[in-house]
Design a protein around this motif. Structure first.
Motif, PDB file in Angstrom:
ATOM      1  N   LEU A  75       0.854  -1.187   0.000  1.00  0.00           N
ATOM      2  CA  LEU A  75       0.000   0.000   0.000  1.00  0.00           C
ATOM      3  C   LEU A  75       0.884   1.230   0.000  1.00  0.00           C
ATOM      4  CD1 LEU A  75      -2.955   1.109   0.230  1.00  0.00           C
ATOM      5  CD2 LEU A  75      -2.482   1.329   2.687  1.00  0.00           C
ATOM      6  N   LEU A  76       0.749   2.071  -1.041  1.00  0.00           N
ATOM      7  CA  LEU A  76       1.643   3.210  -1.217  1.00  0.00           C
ATOM      8  C   LEU A  76       1.205   4.440  -0.435  1.00  0.00           C
ATOM      9  CD1 LEU A  76       2.365   3.036  -5.050  1.00  0.00           C
ATOM     10  CD2 LEU A  76       3.818   2.249  -3.179  1.00  0.00           C
ATOM     11  N   ARG A  77      -0.087   4.737  -0.425  1.00  0.00           N
ATOM     12  CA  ARG A  77      -0.534   5.917   0.312  1.00  0.00           C
ATOM     13  C   ARG A  77      -0.500   5.628   1.806  1.00  0.00           C
ATOM     14  NH1 ARG A  77      -6.283   8.498  -1.053  1.00  0.00           N
ATOM     15  NH2 ARG A  77      -7.044   6.646   0.023  1.00  0.00           N
ATOM     16  N   LEU A  78      -0.143   6.633   2.604  1.00  0.00           N
ATOM     17  CA  LEU A  78      -0.157   6.442   4.045  1.00  0.00           C
ATOM     18  C   LEU A  78      -1.511   5.908   4.481  1.00  0.00           C
ATOM     19  CD1 LEU A  78       1.589   9.688   5.340  1.00  0.00           C
ATOM     20  CD2 LEU A  78       2.639   7.500   4.750  1.00  0.00           C
ATOM     21  N   PRO A  79      -1.541   4.902   5.335  1.00  0.00           N
ATOM     22  CA  PRO A  79      -2.815   4.298   5.721  1.00  0.00           C
ATOM     23  C   PRO A  79      -3.703   5.249   6.516  1.00  0.00           C
ATOM     24  CG  PRO A  79      -0.961   2.864   6.286  1.00  0.00           C
ATOM     25  CD  PRO A  79      -0.387   4.189   5.905  1.00  0.00           C
ATOM     26  N   LEU A 120       9.165   2.962   6.924  1.00  0.00           N
ATOM     27  CA  LEU A 120       9.063   4.268   7.562  1.00  0.00           C
ATOM     28  C   LEU A 120       9.514   5.311   6.544  1.00  0.00           C
ATOM     29  CD1 LEU A 120       8.463   5.805  10.191  1.00  0.00           C
ATOM     30  CD2 LEU A 120      10.907   5.633  10.723  1.00  0.00           C
ATOM     31  N   MET A 121       8.626   6.241   6.234  1.00  0.00           N
ATOM     32  CA  MET A 121       8.923   7.211   5.182  1.00  0.00           C
ATOM     33  C   MET A 121       9.672   8.411   5.736  1.00  0.00           C
ATOM     34  SD  MET A 121       7.896   5.720   2.521  1.00  0.00           S
ATOM     35  CE  MET A 121       7.855   6.979   1.231  1.00  0.00           C
ATOM     36  N   ARG A 128       6.045  16.085   1.000  1.00  0.00           N
ATOM     37  CA  ARG A 128       4.821  15.296   1.057  1.00  0.00           C
ATOM     38  C   ARG A 128       4.946  14.433   2.307  1.00  0.00           C
ATOM     39  NH1 ARG A 128       2.399  11.488  -3.729  1.00  0.00           N
ATOM     40  NH2 ARG A 128       3.447   9.887  -2.490  1.00  0.00           N
ATOM     41  N   GLU A 129       4.810  13.112   2.227  1.00  0.00           N
ATOM     42  CA  GLU A 129       4.788  12.309   3.447  1.00  0.00           C
ATOM     43  C   GLU A 129       6.180  12.030   3.977  1.00  0.00           C
ATOM     44  OE1 GLU A 129       4.490   8.993   0.313  1.00  0.00           O
ATOM     45  OE2 GLU A 129       4.652  11.182   0.421  1.00  0.00           O
ATOM     46  N   VAL A 159      11.503   6.913   0.604  1.00  0.00           N
ATOM     47  CA  VAL A 159      11.305   8.324   0.315  1.00  0.00           C
ATOM     48  C   VAL A 159      10.431   8.458  -0.923  1.00  0.00           C
ATOM     49  CG1 VAL A 159      13.343   8.526  -1.187  1.00  0.00           C
ATOM     50  CG2 VAL A 159      12.474  10.555   0.010  1.00  0.00           C
ATOM     51  N   ASN A 160       9.693   9.556  -0.986  1.00  0.00           N
ATOM     52  CA  ASN A 160       8.995   9.911  -2.212  1.00  0.00           C
ATOM     53  C   ASN A 160       9.472  11.284  -2.642  1.00  0.00           C
ATOM     54  OD1 ASN A 160       6.657   9.155  -4.114  1.00  0.00           O
ATOM     55  ND2 ASN A 160       6.295  11.304  -3.627  1.00  0.00           N
ATOM     56  N   LEU A 161       9.832  11.406  -3.899  1.00  0.00           N
ATOM     57  CA  LEU A 161      10.266  12.678  -4.462  1.00  0.00           C
ATOM     58  C   LEU A 161       9.500  12.950  -5.757  1.00  0.00           C
ATOM     59  CD1 LEU A 161      14.118  12.271  -3.920  1.00  0.00           C
ATOM     60  CD2 LEU A 161      12.631  13.871  -2.707  1.00  0.00           C
TER      61      LEU A 161
END
Length: 356
Positions: A75-79, A120-121, A128-129, A159-161
């Motif tokens: 699951l990519l989006r934070l729950p 852990l992001m 973003r998150e 990480v998301n960039l």
């Protein structure tokens, strides 16, 4: 039935194979992001037979479609805390940044007698998150609390960039993620299984040999679907940008002036439109609109067609300069950017057909 999305599965397979080869050549596991085409069942069949490691999506509804898969589900989006039970049931791994939610996942996993993996992001500046990378104490304190949970396994960090702040992945910023991972491992005497270095915007680092060596996972959507890396919007060698083509039918064809008559206010979406005076033009209306696609990110395959604008259900085109003598009932074809593909595959009003 129009409008329809024509999906060339041969081209999709080509892109999948090339992306998988590229990502795995640098020792990374591969999450294929399925939200861009709303977990299409025919593409899922292809993924199931491939060598990818994870099916990844932001919607738990899509991950449910993959029950019984041989792949791991992420699951990519934070729950949302309210969906903790379903996340544990239908996802093997989820991306997280809030302890309160992680503890809810722990409770749900305990009730289901499962161990749930999390990444852990870490926020490296895209905003973003994730826990902000400069807040080292907060990161280490979060890890300490996570390690106390009996039904949660800290699988790694990620990480998301690019998606929000448009920050481009570089060796410099991704090396910060690696440094954080090493500090976690040293402080708590553990080994993180995954350091996930982002999405399709990180692909450009592979060709440049600039992806930090300890990055061992990438999450790829657009590069697989549309053949481009998303930092500089460059096409990748040997990949297709037309795996998905939107076809829509002309429902009106009239010669009219190009600027509305009378005082203008806002359109149906609350915007104040600006019109270019093109004189008298041949205008085609096709039966697709903003409810179905992102009209700003459609690309007519006929290069002499211009998109003038759209309402909910209508797309207005200038076909004056086209070499084709269009008539009512003809079909106009478009290549799609990611946002249009996302919306078209989500719309219940766009049918699908496949080239196999």
């Amino acid at each position: 039935m129009y409008p329809q999305l024509v999906i060339d599965l041969n081209k999709v397979k080509n892109n999948l194979d090339k992306i998988s080869e590229m990502v795995k050549s640098v020792g990374c596991s591969l999450m294929i992001v399925t939200k861009g085409y709303c977990a299409d069942v025919e593409i899922y069949k292809m993924l199931e037979e491939s060598d990818i490691d994870f099916l990844a999506d932001s919607r738990i509804q899509n991950l449910k479609k993959y029950e019984g898969t041989k792949k791991q589900r992420a699951l990519l989006r934070l729950p949302m805390g309210s969906e903790a039970e379903e996340i544990v049931r239908y996802a093997d791994l989820s991306l997280n940044s809030e302890l309160v939610t992680i503890k809810k996942l722990d409770d749900a996993a305990r009730k289901q007698n499962k161990i749930h993996n999390i990444l852990l992001m870490i926020d490296l500046g895209d905003l973003r998150e994730g826990i902000f990378y400069k807040n080292e104490d907060e990161i280490l304190n979060a890890v300490e609390e996570i390690l106390k949970l009996e039904n949660i396994k800290l699988h790694g960090i990620g990480v998301n960039l690019t998606c929000y702040g448009a920050v481009i992945p570089k060796n410099e910023n991704l090396s910060i993620l690696v440094d954080i991972a090493e500090k976690i491992e040293q402080k708590f005497d553990i080994k993180l299984d995954m350091i996930s270095g982002g999405n399709s915007s990180s692909v450009h680092l592979i060709d440049k040999n600039e992806l930090p060596k300890k990055i061992n996972n990438l999450r790829i959507g657009e590069a697989f679907l549309l053949g481009d890396e998303t930092s500089y919007s460059q096409m990748l060698d040997g990949l297709y940008d037309d795996c998905f083509v939107l076809e829509a039918e002309i429902i009106e064809l009239k010669v009219k002036q190009s600027v509305p008559i009378g005082e203008t206010g806002v359109d149906a979406f609350g915007n104040k439109p600006v019109y270019e005076d093109r004189g008298i033009i041949k205008r085609a209306i096709i039966a697709v609109g903003r409810q179905d696609v992102d009209s700003d990110n459609l690309h007519p395959i006929d290069p002499k067609i211009d998109i003038l604008g759209a309402s909910s259900d209508h797309l207005i085109l200038d076909v004056t300069k086209s070499d084709n003598e269009y008539k009512v009932g003809d079909i106009i074809n478009f290549k799609l950017s990611y946002s249009s593909l996302l919306r078209a595959t989500t719309s219940a009003y766009v049918s699908r057909t496949y080239i196999k």
